[in-house]
Design a protein around this motif. Structure first.
Motif, short mmCIF file in Angstrom:
data_model
loop_
_atom_site.label_atom_id
_atom_site.label_comp_id
_atom_site.label_asym_id
_atom_site.label_seq_id
_atom_site.Cartn_x
_atom_site.Cartn_y
_atom_site.Cartn_z
N CYS A 358 0.97 -1.06 0.28
CA CYS A 358 -0.12 -0.11 0.11
C CYS A 358 1.07 1.72 -0.07
CB CYS A 358 -1.10 -0.25 1.31
SG CYS A 358 -2.57 -1.03 1.18
N LEU A 359 0.51 2.17 -0.94
CA LEU A 359 1.23 3.32 -1.23
C LEU A 359 0.32 4.36 -1.46
CD1 LEU A 359 4.47 1.78 -3.47
CD2 LEU A 359 4.52 2.43 -0.81
N ASN A 360 1.02 5.45 -1.00
CA ASN A 360 0.35 7.09 -1.75
C ASN A 360 0.55 7.55 -3.02
OD1 ASN A 360 -0.38 9.42 -2.16
ND2 ASN A 360 0.74 10.34 -0.97
N PRO A 361 -0.20 7.01 -3.94
CA PRO A 361 0.09 6.63 -4.89
C PRO A 361 -0.10 8.15 -6.01
CG PRO A 361 -2.70 7.08 -5.06
CD PRO A 361 -1.91 6.97 -3.47
N ILE A 362 -0.39 9.70 -5.24
CA ILE A 362 -0.30 10.90 -5.99
C ILE A 362 1.08 11.12 -6.51
CG2 ILE A 362 -0.73 13.23 -5.98
CD1 ILE A 362 -2.84 12.93 -3.88
N PRO A 363 2.23 10.55 -5.72
CA PRO A 363 3.26 11.27 -5.66
C PRO A 363 3.94 9.94 -6.70
CG PRO A 363 3.62 10.19 -3.81
CD PRO A 363 2.07 10.51 -4.28
N ILE A 364 4.08 9.22 -6.76
CA ILE A 364 3.69 7.73 -7.87
C ILE A 364 3.40 8.47 -9.28
CG2 ILE A 364 4.29 5.50 -8.50
CD1 ILE A 364 3.80 5.14 -5.18
N LEU A 365 1.98 8.25 -9.22
CA LEU A 365 1.13 8.38 -10.46
C LEU A 365 1.72 9.73 -10.76
CD1 LEU A 365 -2.09 6.89 -9.48
CD2 LEU A 365 0.13 5.87 -10.76
N SER A 366 2.22 10.44 -10.24
CA SER A 366 1.83 12.03 -11.05
C SER A 366 3.00 11.95 -11.83
CB SER A 366 2.11 12.83 -9.90
OG SER A 366 0.97 12.86 -9.17
N THR A 367 4.83 10.95 -11.96
CA THR A 367 5.44 10.70 -12.16
C THR A 367 5.73 10.49 -13.84
OG1 THR A 367 6.38 10.81 -10.28
CG2 THR A 367 7.81 10.42 -12.19
N SER A 368 5.77 11.62 -14.94
CA SER A 368 5.92 11.17 -15.98
C SER A 368 7.35 11.21 -16.66
CB SER A 368 4.86 12.55 -16.42
OG SER A 368 5.64 14.24 -16.72
N ASP A 369 8.03 11.29 -15.82
CA ASP A 369 9.48 11.78 -16.12
C ASP A 369 10.24 9.79 -16.78
OD1 ASP A 369 12.71 11.14 -17.22
OD2 ASP A 369 12.46 13.19 -15.33
N PRO A 370 10.06 9.44 -17.74
CA PRO A 370 10.30 8.10 -18.38
C PRO A 370 11.38 7.48 -17.71
CG PRO A 370 10.69 9.71 -20.26
CD PRO A 370 10.96 10.80 -18.71
N GLN A 371 12.44 8.07 -16.71
CA GLN A 371 13.75 7.18 -15.93
C GLN A 371 13.37 6.70 -15.11
OE1 GLN A 371 16.28 9.65 -13.92
NE2 GLN A 371 15.40 11.60 -13.56
N TYR A 372 11.18 7.25 -14.52
CA TYR A 372 10.74 6.63 -14.01
C TYR A 372 9.65 5.11 -13.57
CZ TYR A 372 13.52 9.83 -10.16
OH TYR A 372 14.13 11.16 -9.92
N ARG A 373 9.72 5.38 -15.00
CA ARG A 373 9.29 4.30 -15.66
C ARG A 373 9.36 3.12 -16.00
NH1 ARG A 373 3.74 5.82 -17.06
NH2 ARG A 373 3.38 4.30 -16.76
N CYS A 374 8.86 1.88 -15.72
CA CYS A 374 9.08 -0.02 -16.10
C CYS A 374 8.91 -0.81 -16.57
CB CYS A 374 10.13 0.29 -14.90
SG CYS A 374 8.78 -0.40 -14.10
N HIS A 375 9.49 -1.11 -17.54
CA HIS A 375 7.79 -2.02 -18.03
C HIS A 375 8.64 -3.91 -18.09
CE1 HIS A 375 5.59 -3.90 -21.30
NE2 HIS A 375 6.70 -4.44 -22.21
N ARG A 376 9.62 -3.91 -16.90
CA ARG A 376 10.24 -4.87 -16.54
C ARG A 376 10.96 -5.02 -15.50
NH1 ARG A 376 11.29 -5.11 -21.57
NH2 ARG A 376 13.54 -4.16 -22.62
N ARG A 377 11.90 -5.91 -14.53
CA ARG A 377 12.02 -6.05 -13.42
C ARG A 377 13.72 -4.93 -13.87
NH1 ARG A 377 12.05 -11.94 -10.30
NH2 ARG A 377 9.97 -12.27 -10.78
N GLY A 378 14.23 -5.36 -15.28
CA GLY A 378 15.47 -4.83 -15.38
C GLY A 378 15.90 -3.19 -15.30
N ASP A 379 14.55 -2.88 -15.81
CA ASP A 379 13.94 -1.08 -15.99
C ASP A 379 14.83 -0.10 -14.75
OD1 ASP A 379 14.23 -2.16 -18.43
OD2 ASP A 379 11.62 -1.85 -18.30
N CYS A 380 14.43 -0.81 -13.88
CA CYS A 380 14.82 0.06 -11.88
C CYS A 380 16.10 -0.22 -12.09
CB CYS A 380 13.86 -0.22 -11.11
SG CYS A 380 12.38 0.14 -12.06
N ASN A 381 16.45 0.10 -10.68
CA ASN A 381 17.84 -0.01 -10.52
C ASN A 381 17.41 -1.28 -9.71
OD1 ASN A 381 19.33 2.26 -12.10
ND2 ASN A 381 18.30 4.02 -10.34
N ASP A 382 18.82 -1.37 -8.65
CA ASP A 382 19.02 -2.38 -7.74
C ASP A 382 18.70 -2.13 -6.85
OD1 ASP A 382 20.50 -4.27 -9.39
OD2 ASP A 382 22.18 -3.44 -8.35
N ASP A 383 17.63 -0.94 -6.24
CA ASP A 383 17.08 -0.53 -5.08
C ASP A 383 16.18 0.37 -5.08
OD1 ASP A 383 18.45 1.30 -6.73
OD2 ASP A 383 18.62 3.03 -4.85
#
Length: 526
Positions: A358-383
């Protein structure tokens, strides 16, 4: 509530203006300097206001009608008179068919609805659903679909509906007027009335002259109104089909539209209608351009708006999420995922390989920067982990041109029901939307066809009952009453009594079927 306030203010304004405008009796002779317009208005026009009814009655057109009657009576217009007589003779045939069809359909839907409701209670009966004009659904149990602003169609359609009704009723009364001139029946007055928000037009004939005509002549005058409505409907259908054919072969329609409207399909969809009771009224307005729904771009000629919002039209949607802190997601609870009524404070998110949280959706979903978007596991950093709102969260993102991202929490089909969009936007503020013109065209066809059928029902004060009486007089002329020379009291003949009883039987039978049908519809919707 907003529409009710506007209607109330309108009637208050009408009463105030009528009271101030109403001429007072003068104690002294008036001056000759009174404007010619005002004197014409007082001499030929009467305005009556009674609570929620506004009636404007005039004799200004009586002389024009008399000139038309004189022209048709002239021997030089014999050919024109012959063609007009043949035209309105066809109207009598159409009136007879419409009367039989109207009563037959009413009897069929009433019996069908009664059998379905009483003998087959397992069959589902749907209630009214709010849709745009093109989205009204029909089935055997709901053959008659009333157009009720705020219930079956949006309140924004009310002005368009009123204009269509007023125009079709004017065409209807014009039919009575021309047919009356054919037989030199003078009109006493004509006018318009408005009852609450329902407009109507009327023409008053001389009762004495109408009674002196034979049954067939009266039938032509009575059936002329519905006949005009049917002819108008045929013309609208033919014109619509012709316009589609011409557009497909020449493309001239697109060229003409481009003069007043701009195609924004490469940008998204423009809002052309918004329900008054929609919660989106605070963040959206007519004229705004919606560019995307979630990650589905609307910059396409296809109707992705309906495909994505309407659950009956499935669409392949790619899985896209957001990269969030792994520590933050692991520390989050998953209790909200079990809640049947989640809130926007803590929304259930699912991740790729790390369960739900359970997370606060507003700061997450409001982000449109491509570097924070992912399509599979490898698209995000290790942390970080790739998450997306759970399918049960019922949340949707609306991207509006020139505005911040809008988050909608609720069923997607409610947006489809409350917001009307189009691909063409007016180039200038005074030009109506293409969707508005399309709605007017559809309402015009629906209204004129409805007036043809409804007016031919054998109900009191409608054309159907008068047509039935005139046709019976034509088949077998009956002297309905005579005056007793000694008592001076009108006495009905036996044949006249039976004719009168038959007419009342048909009228009350039709009224009973309508009452029963409406009662069953209300009962089914409870």
């Amino acid at each position: 509530m907003h529409a009710f306030s506007i209607i109330s203010l309108f009637w208050v304004f009408v009463h105030v203006v009528h009271r101030l405008w109403k001429p007072k009796a003068a104690l002294l002779p008036t001056s000759n300097s009174v404007s010619r317009y005002r004197s014409w208005l007082e001499r030929s026009t009467t305005v009556t206001v009674n609570i929620i009814q506004l009636k404007i009655q005039t004799t200004a057109f009586n002389s024009k009608h008399d000139k038309l009657a004189g022209k048709l009576k002239n021997w030089r217009s014999r050919r024109l008179r012959t063609w007009i007589t043949a035209f309105y003779s066809m109207g009598v045939a159409a009136g007879i068919c419409g009367l039989i069809l109207g009563v037959g359909v009413l009897l069929w839907i009433t019996c069908d609805f009664l059998l379905v409701r009483v003998l087959s209670s397992s069959k589902a009966l749907s209630s009214h659903q709010k849709r745009d004009v093109a989205g009204i659904q029909y089935d055997a149990g709901n053959f008659i679909q009333p157009v009720i602003p705020g219930v079956t169609v949006p309140w924004t359609h009310l002005p368009v509906i009123l204009i269509a009704v007023c125009f079709c009723q004017t065409v209807h009364e014009l039919g009575h007027a021309v047919a009356g001139a054919l037989y030199s029946v003078p009109i006493l007055s004509s006018g318009l009335s408005l009852t609450l928000v329902i407009p109507s037009a009327f023409i008053t004939f001389s009762t004495e002259t109408m009674s002196s005509l034979n049954g067939l002549s009266r039938s032509k005058i009575i059936a002329a109104g519905p006949w005009h409505n049917l002819v108008l409907w045929i013309l609208l259908v033919v014109l619509g089909r012709t316009a589609v054919l011409v557009e497909r072969t020449t493309g001239i329609g697109t060229v003409l539209i481009s003069l007043g409207w701009k195609d924004i399909s490469k940008e998204g969809r423009v809002i052309v209608g918004l329900d008054d009771d929609s919660s989106l009224n605070t963040v959206l307005r007519v004229g705004s351009v919606i560019t995307a729904l979630d990650d589905i771009s609307l910059a396409d000629e296809e109707d992705r708006w309906s495909q994505y919002l309407n659950p009956e039209l499935p669409m392949d949607v790619p899985w896209y999420g957001w990269c969030v802190s792994r520590e933050l997601f692991q520390e989050s609870s998953s209790e909200c995922c079990q809640d049947e009524h989640p809130t926007l404070d803590h929304l259930c998110f699912e991740s790729l390989g790390h369960g739900k949280g359970c997370l606060n959706p507003i700061p997450i979903l409001s982000t449109s920067d491509p570097q924070y978007r992912c399509h599979r596991r490898g698209d995000c950093n290790d942390d970080a982990v790739c998450v997306q709102p759970d399918s049960s969260s019922s949340i949707l993102r609306l991207s509006v041109q020139g505005h911040d991202l809008i988050l909608w929490h609720g069923p997607r089909n409610e947006i489809w029901e409350q917001v009307l969009v189009a691909r063409y936007a007016p180039r200038f503020w005074f030009i109506p939307t293409v969707r508005l013109l399309g709605d007017f065209w559809i309402y015009l066809q629906m209204t004129t066809l409805s007036l043809f059928v409804f007016n031919l029902l054998p109900l009191p004060f409608l054309d159907g009952s008068q047509l039935l009486s005139a046709l019976m007089d034509h088949v077998k002329p009956i002297s309905e009453s005579s005056i007793d020379s000694e008592s001076g009291i009108a006495q009905w003949s036996v044949a006249g009594l039976w004719k009168r009883r038959f007419e009342r039987l048909v009228q009350f039978g039709t009224l009973g079927m309508i009452t029963l049908y409406m009662f069953l519809r209300v009962w089914a919707s409870v």
